[in-house]
Design an enzyme around this catalytic site. Structure first.
Site, mmCIF file in Angstrom:
data_model
loop_
_atom_site.group_PDB
_atom_site.id
_atom_site.type_symbol
_atom_site.label_atom_id
_atom_site.label_comp_id
_atom_site.label_asym_id
_atom_site.label_seq_id
_atom_site.Cartn_x
_atom_site.Cartn_y
_atom_site.Cartn_z
ATOM 1 N N CYS A 110 0.814 -1.234 0.000
ATOM 2 C CA CYS A 110 0.000 0.000 0.000
ATOM 3 C C CYS A 110 0.840 1.273 0.000
ATOM 4 O O CYS A 110 0.312 2.366 -0.198
ATOM 5 C CB CYS A 110 -0.912 0.013 1.214
ATOM 6 S SG CYS A 110 -1.830 -1.504 1.374
ATOM 7 N N HIS A 245 -3.482 6.865 3.595
ATOM 8 C CA HIS A 245 -3.897 5.607 2.973
ATOM 9 C C HIS A 245 -5.287 5.250 3.486
ATOM 10 O O HIS A 245 -5.553 5.299 4.687
ATOM 11 C CB HIS A 245 -2.888 4.507 3.317
ATOM 12 C CG HIS A 245 -3.304 3.153 2.850
ATOM 13 N ND1 HIS A 245 -3.818 2.937 1.590
ATOM 14 C CD2 HIS A 245 -3.304 1.940 3.467
ATOM 15 C CE1 HIS A 245 -4.104 1.653 1.459
ATOM 16 N NE2 HIS A 245 -3.814 1.034 2.580
ATOM 17 N N ASN A 275 -10.305 -0.084 0.423
ATOM 18 C CA ASN A 275 -8.845 -0.016 0.432
ATOM 19 C C ASN A 275 -8.328 -0.536 -0.914
ATOM 20 O O ASN A 275 -8.464 -1.719 -1.211
ATOM 21 C CB ASN A 275 -8.334 -0.881 1.595
ATOM 22 C CG ASN A 275 -6.820 -0.957 1.660
ATOM 23 O OD1 ASN A 275 -6.118 -0.502 0.758
ATOM 24 N ND2 ASN A 275 -6.314 -1.547 2.730
HETATM 25 N N1 ACO Z 1 -18.756 -9.151 9.104
HETATM 26 C C1 ACO Z 1 -19.154 -9.558 10.312
HETATM 27 N N2 ACO Z 1 -18.308 -10.026 11.241
HETATM 28 C C2 ACO Z 1 -17.023 -10.083 10.926
HETATM 29 C C3 ACO Z 1 -16.536 -9.664 9.674
HETATM 30 C C4 ACO Z 1 -17.459 -9.190 8.752
HETATM 31 N N3 ACO Z 1 -17.090 -8.770 7.516
HETATM 32 N N4 ACO Z 1 -15.195 -9.827 9.655
HETATM 33 C C5 ACO Z 1 -14.856 -10.326 10.847
HETATM 34 N N5 ACO Z 1 -15.937 -10.482 11.615
HETATM 35 C C6 ACO Z 1 -16.029 -10.991 12.971
HETATM 36 C C7 ACO Z 1 -14.865 -11.865 13.325
HETATM 37 O O1 ACO Z 1 -15.124 -13.198 12.948
HETATM 38 C C8 ACO Z 1 -14.778 -11.717 14.816
HETATM 39 O O2 ACO Z 1 -15.754 -12.524 15.385
HETATM 40 P P1 ACO Z 1 -15.480 -13.298 16.789
HETATM 41 O O3 ACO Z 1 -15.221 -12.204 17.779
HETATM 42 O O4 ACO Z 1 -16.732 -14.049 17.004
HETATM 43 O O5 ACO Z 1 -14.274 -14.128 16.523
HETATM 44 C C9 ACO Z 1 -15.198 -10.282 15.005
HETATM 45 O O6 ACO Z 1 -15.943 -9.894 13.848
HETATM 46 C C10 ACO Z 1 -14.009 -9.350 15.117
HETATM 47 O O7 ACO Z 1 -14.560 -8.196 15.558
HETATM 48 P P2 ACO Z 1 -13.621 -7.069 16.049
HETATM 49 O O8 ACO Z 1 -12.391 -7.639 16.658
HETATM 50 O O9 ACO Z 1 -14.420 -6.148 16.905
HETATM 51 O O10 ACO Z 1 -13.240 -6.373 14.704
HETATM 52 P P3 ACO Z 1 -12.369 -5.103 14.626
HETATM 53 O O11 ACO Z 1 -13.079 -3.977 15.234
HETATM 54 O O12 ACO Z 1 -10.965 -5.411 15.058
HETATM 55 O O13 ACO Z 1 -12.303 -4.828 13.080
HETATM 56 C C11 ACO Z 1 -10.892 -4.981 11.171
HETATM 57 C C12 ACO Z 1 -11.665 -5.766 12.221
HETATM 58 C C13 ACO Z 1 -11.835 -4.084 10.398
HETATM 59 C C14 ACO Z 1 -10.238 -5.969 10.198
HETATM 60 C C15 ACO Z 1 -9.819 -4.134 11.884
HETATM 61 O O14 ACO Z 1 -9.039 -4.909 12.736
HETATM 62 C C16 ACO Z 1 -8.926 -3.418 10.903
HETATM 63 O O15 ACO Z 1 -9.332 -2.543 10.179
HETATM 64 N N6 ACO Z 1 -7.614 -3.796 10.862
HETATM 65 C C17 ACO Z 1 -6.711 -3.239 9.911
HETATM 66 C C18 ACO Z 1 -6.953 -3.889 8.597
HETATM 67 C C19 ACO Z 1 -6.249 -3.161 7.485
HETATM 68 O O16 ACO Z 1 -5.995 -1.982 7.531
HETATM 69 N N7 ACO Z 1 -5.922 -3.922 6.474
HETATM 70 C C20 ACO Z 1 -5.331 -3.439 5.325
HETATM 71 C C21 ACO Z 1 -3.881 -3.232 5.510
HETATM 72 S S1 ACO Z 1 -2.996 -4.031 4.324
HETATM 73 C C22 ACO Z 1 -3.164 -3.191 3.002
HETATM 74 O O17 ACO Z 1 -3.600 -2.057 3.019
HETATM 75 C C23 ACO Z 1 -2.825 -3.948 1.726
#
Ligand code: ACO
Length: 321
Positions: A110, A245, A275
């Protein structure tokens, strides 16, 4: 001698996929995705080729800059995956615009465009180039596992381009890496039929530890903003526009919080694009440039993080003619 941004362009796939569309085949909801990330919809490739969109972006940026393809001295393209391993996407763009200059792709996930800016700066500073075409192109929909709701909802496809020319503009740049190959990982294709290859093919899809990426991103973005401002002899308050980003609105808010920046200075398009990896900040730049947001002399701060883990920032004064 550094460079200024002389022209911008972008091109996105036609198909728009909303969160509700995803909820038809995944156990997810618009509410979950929007509140966790700020994403409402994203563009996804269907019949288009990524290289055709990249060429469209490049042609728009050249037209905007009033530059002909033959006058470009270097093409560098930020991408994790073009349509072909070879020729590179940069060479494909070069052929389409009638340019015989050096051309290569660069993969810094990214943060790719910020790495490309550093390369452009070095070519210009050494006298090897006066005009550089930076292109970004990502087909994230071809990298994610569409059954994995924790990753596929986050990404979108798109391309962008900028023409940079020798002159006053880029005030400082900062790149870094905190190597951790397990936090974000996309394995490569092992090959078709080598009789000697004994490796098993890993699953061809992005794996991500979202929580770890989140922590890294908030720290890295804050650190890079401080460092790039220090190098430019500026403070975060001196910046007119922040172009972060577009991975997650909550990451952007958390990393900028300590600088007490007026939110109206922070540009966003994540709601409609998701993203798009390297191409996020390019499409963001083009969108707000075309809206006439930037005034001559405005200071734009780009900041990004991504797989590697890589991160970086740059401050560029808007000195487009
Ligand atoms: N819909 C519903 N539930 C979901 C989804 C979804 N799409 N995805 C995950 N969940 C569930 C999981 O299974 C988990 O369930 P569990 O608690 O029963 O195991 C739960 O949701 C996780 O919830 P949270 O931990 O509250 O989620 P969080 O608030 O941490 O958000 C997220 C997750 C959005 C991925 C966050 O951690 C994030 O944005 N991280 C950074 C990701 C990022 O920036 N990636 C790109 C970088 S790399 C690049 O740019 C190429």
């Amino acid at each position: 001698m550094s460079f200024y941004i002389a022209g911008t362009g972008s091109a996105l796939p036609e198909k728009v996929v909303t969160n509700d569309d995803l909820a038809k085949f995944l156990d997810t909801s618009d509410e979950w995705i929007y509140t966790r990330t700020g994403i409402k919809s994203r563009h996804v490739l269907t019949t288009e080729r990524l290289d055709d969109l990249a060429i469209q972006s490049a042609k728009k940026a050249l037209e905007d800059a009033g530059v002909e393809g033959k006058d470009v001295d270097l093409i560098v393209c930020a991408t994790m995956r073009g349509d072909t391993y070879t020729p590179s996407l940069a060479c494909i763009v070069g052929e389409a615009i009638g340019c015989n200059a050096p051309a290569f792709d660069l993969n810094a996930a990214c943060v790719g465009v910020l790495y490309c800016m550093e390369v452009a700066d070095a070519f210009i500073a050494s006298g090897k180039a006066k005009t550089v075409l930076i292109v970004s192109a990502e087909a994230m929909s071809k990298l994610v596992d569409w059954t994995d709701r924790s990753t596929c909802v986050l990404f979108g496809d798109g391309t962008g381009a900028m023409v940079v020319k020798a002159g006053r503009g880029r005030l400082a740049g900062e790149l870094s890496s905190d190597p951790d190959s397990h936090v974000i990982r996309m394995p490569n294709f092992e090959g078709l039929n080598s009789p000697y290859n004994r490796n098993e093919q890993e699953k061809l899809a992005i794996y991500m530890d979202g929580g770890e990426v989140y922590k890294f991103a908030v720290n890295a973005m804050g650190r890079n903003i401080e460092e790039v401002c220090r190098r430019a002899n500026l403070t975060p308050a001196d910046i007119d526009w922040y172009l972060p980003h577009q991975a997650n609105v909550r990451i952007i808010d958390a990393s900028l919080k300590k600088f007490k920046i007026d939110k109206s200075k922070v540009l966003l398009n994540i709601a409609g694009c998701g993203n798009m990896s390297a191409t996020s900040i390019m499409v963001l730049l083009d969108e707000f440039a075309k809206k006439g947001t930037f005034r001559k002399g405005d200071k734009l701060l780009f900041v990004a993080f991504g797989g590697g883990l890589t991160s970086g920032a740059a401050i560029v004064e808007w000195n487009k003619d």
